[in-house]
Design a protein around this motif. Structure first.
Motif, short mmCIF file in Angstrom:
data_model
loop_
_atom_site.label_atom_id
_atom_site.label_comp_id
_atom_site.label_asym_id
_atom_site.label_seq_id
_atom_site.Cartn_x
_atom_site.Cartn_y
_atom_site.Cartn_z
N VAL A 78 0.83 -1.21 0.00
CA VAL A 78 0.00 0.00 0.00
C VAL A 78 0.87 1.25 0.00
CG1 VAL A 78 -1.70 1.31 1.31
CG2 VAL A 78 -1.95 -1.15 1.09
N SER A 79 1.99 1.22 0.68
CA SER A 79 2.89 2.38 0.73
C SER A 79 3.51 2.65 -0.64
CB SER A 79 4.00 2.15 1.76
OG SER A 79 3.46 2.05 3.06
N ILE A 80 3.83 1.59 -1.38
CA ILE A 80 4.34 1.78 -2.74
C ILE A 80 3.30 2.49 -3.59
CG2 ILE A 80 4.99 0.58 -4.87
CD1 ILE A 80 6.31 -1.57 -3.15
N VAL A 81 2.06 2.01 -3.52
CA VAL A 81 0.98 2.64 -4.28
C VAL A 81 0.80 4.10 -3.87
CG1 VAL A 81 -1.50 2.60 -4.71
CG2 VAL A 81 -0.22 0.45 -4.63
N SER A 82 0.87 4.36 -2.57
CA SER A 82 0.73 5.74 -2.07
C SER A 82 1.83 6.62 -2.62
CB SER A 82 0.76 5.75 -0.54
OG SER A 82 -0.32 5.02 0.00
N GLY A 83 3.06 6.11 -2.65
CA GLY A 83 4.18 6.87 -3.19
C GLY A 83 3.99 7.20 -4.65
N ARG A 104 2.39 15.49 -7.23
CA ARG A 104 3.44 16.51 -7.15
C ARG A 104 3.88 16.96 -8.55
NH1 ARG A 104 1.41 16.52 -3.13
NH2 ARG A 104 2.21 16.15 -1.03
N ARG A 105 3.94 16.03 -9.48
CA ARG A 105 4.32 16.39 -10.85
C ARG A 105 3.26 17.29 -11.47
NH1 ARG A 105 4.97 11.55 -14.49
NH2 ARG A 105 5.50 13.18 -15.97
N ARG A 106 2.00 17.01 -11.18
CA ARG A 106 0.91 17.80 -11.75
C ARG A 106 0.88 19.21 -11.16
NH1 ARG A 106 -4.97 15.26 -11.32
NH2 ARG A 106 -4.72 15.90 -9.15
N GLY A 114 8.10 24.37 2.34
CA GLY A 114 7.05 23.98 3.26
C GLY A 114 6.30 22.75 2.78
N ASP A 115 6.13 22.63 1.46
CA ASP A 115 5.45 21.46 0.91
C ASP A 115 6.26 20.19 1.18
OD1 ASP A 115 3.42 23.05 -0.08
OD2 ASP A 115 4.45 23.39 -1.98
N ARG A 116 7.60 20.30 1.05
CA ARG A 116 8.45 19.14 1.31
C ARG A 116 8.35 18.71 2.76
NH1 ARG A 116 11.93 22.31 -2.03
NH2 ARG A 116 12.25 21.36 -4.07
#
Length: 227
Positions: free
Chosen positions: A43-48, A55-57, A64-66
């Motif tokens: 699930v963590s892979i999918v979340s990443g 983030r790309r979009r 602050g976002d980081r």
């Protein structure tokens, strides 16, 4: 979860006397922790992957976002680790009163929760991007995923009670190991998703992939318990 049951006595009444004489070694506990962490890892892979796409979009990120993203990762990993450790404890505490109930319904609850979340993701993957609302960085989403992927671990608490763990203090080390392993696997999985997310999103919709994976995890939990 199938691998977990290869290390432990199946919890049926006729096996309980033999089970009481069996004590888990440190290696058994570590293997158990890794097996339990696999759903968190996936699930963590999918979340990443999904968060990398977002983030790309959105374009260039501010500092602050980081920081906010890092906090979200740690919170998700903590929740996965916390619930993976909590569920066996609840199973151990409730064995005398709720064993039959937990054995009868925990896998159905996990399956329905994962099927609901996965189905919602699949439905949204076919809509416009601006209408896709699944966000694994939200607290509510993380809580649902943490509970859904850990609820079948209630049965592990029952196995603890049947393999010589009679005192709460004896569970401290196993539960810590389970929680820490799930925490670490969640962080590793997230970063793997971020690392390879660009390639994945070029070939398929991550929300669609994530929804299918969640449903498959739910089906796996259901089949493991039923058969």
């Amino acid at each position: 979860m199938f691998i977990v049951y290869s290390f432990f006595v199946i919890l049926r009444p006729k096996y309980k006397n033999q089970a009481k004489e069996y004590y888990m070694s440190l290696l058994d506990i570590i293997l158990l922790a890794i097996a339990l962490a696999m759903d968190c890892f996936t699930v963590s892979i999918v979340s990443g992957v999904i968060l990398m796409k977002e983030r790309r979009r959105e374009g260039v990120r501010r500092e602050g976002d980081r920081s906010q993203e890092t906090g979200g990762i740690l919170r998700m990993a903590f929740l996965f680790g916390f619930f993976q450790a909590l569920m066996p404890l609840l199973g151990w505490l409730g064995i005398s009163h709720f064993q039959s109930y937990m054995e009868a319904y925990d896998h159905w609850i996990a399956f329905l929760m994962l099927a609901f979340i996965g189905g919602k993701m699949i439905k949204e993957s076919f809509g416009p991007e601006e209408e896709q609302h699944f966000n694994p960085s939200r607290l509510r989403t993380q809580l649902l995923l943490a509970i859904a992927t850990s609820i079948d671990a209630l049965a592990i608490g029952i196995s603890f009670a049947c393999t010589g763990f009679t005192e709460l203090s004896q569970l401290t080390m196993p539960l810590l190991i389970i929680g820490i392993v799930s925490f670490l696997f969640s962080i590793i999985g997230y970063h793997l998703g971020r690392r390879f997310g660009k390639t994945i999103t070029r070939r398929m919709k991550p929300e669609l992939l994530g929804g299918v994976i969640l449903i498959l995890i739910g089906v796996k939990i259901l089949i493991t318990h039923l058969f």
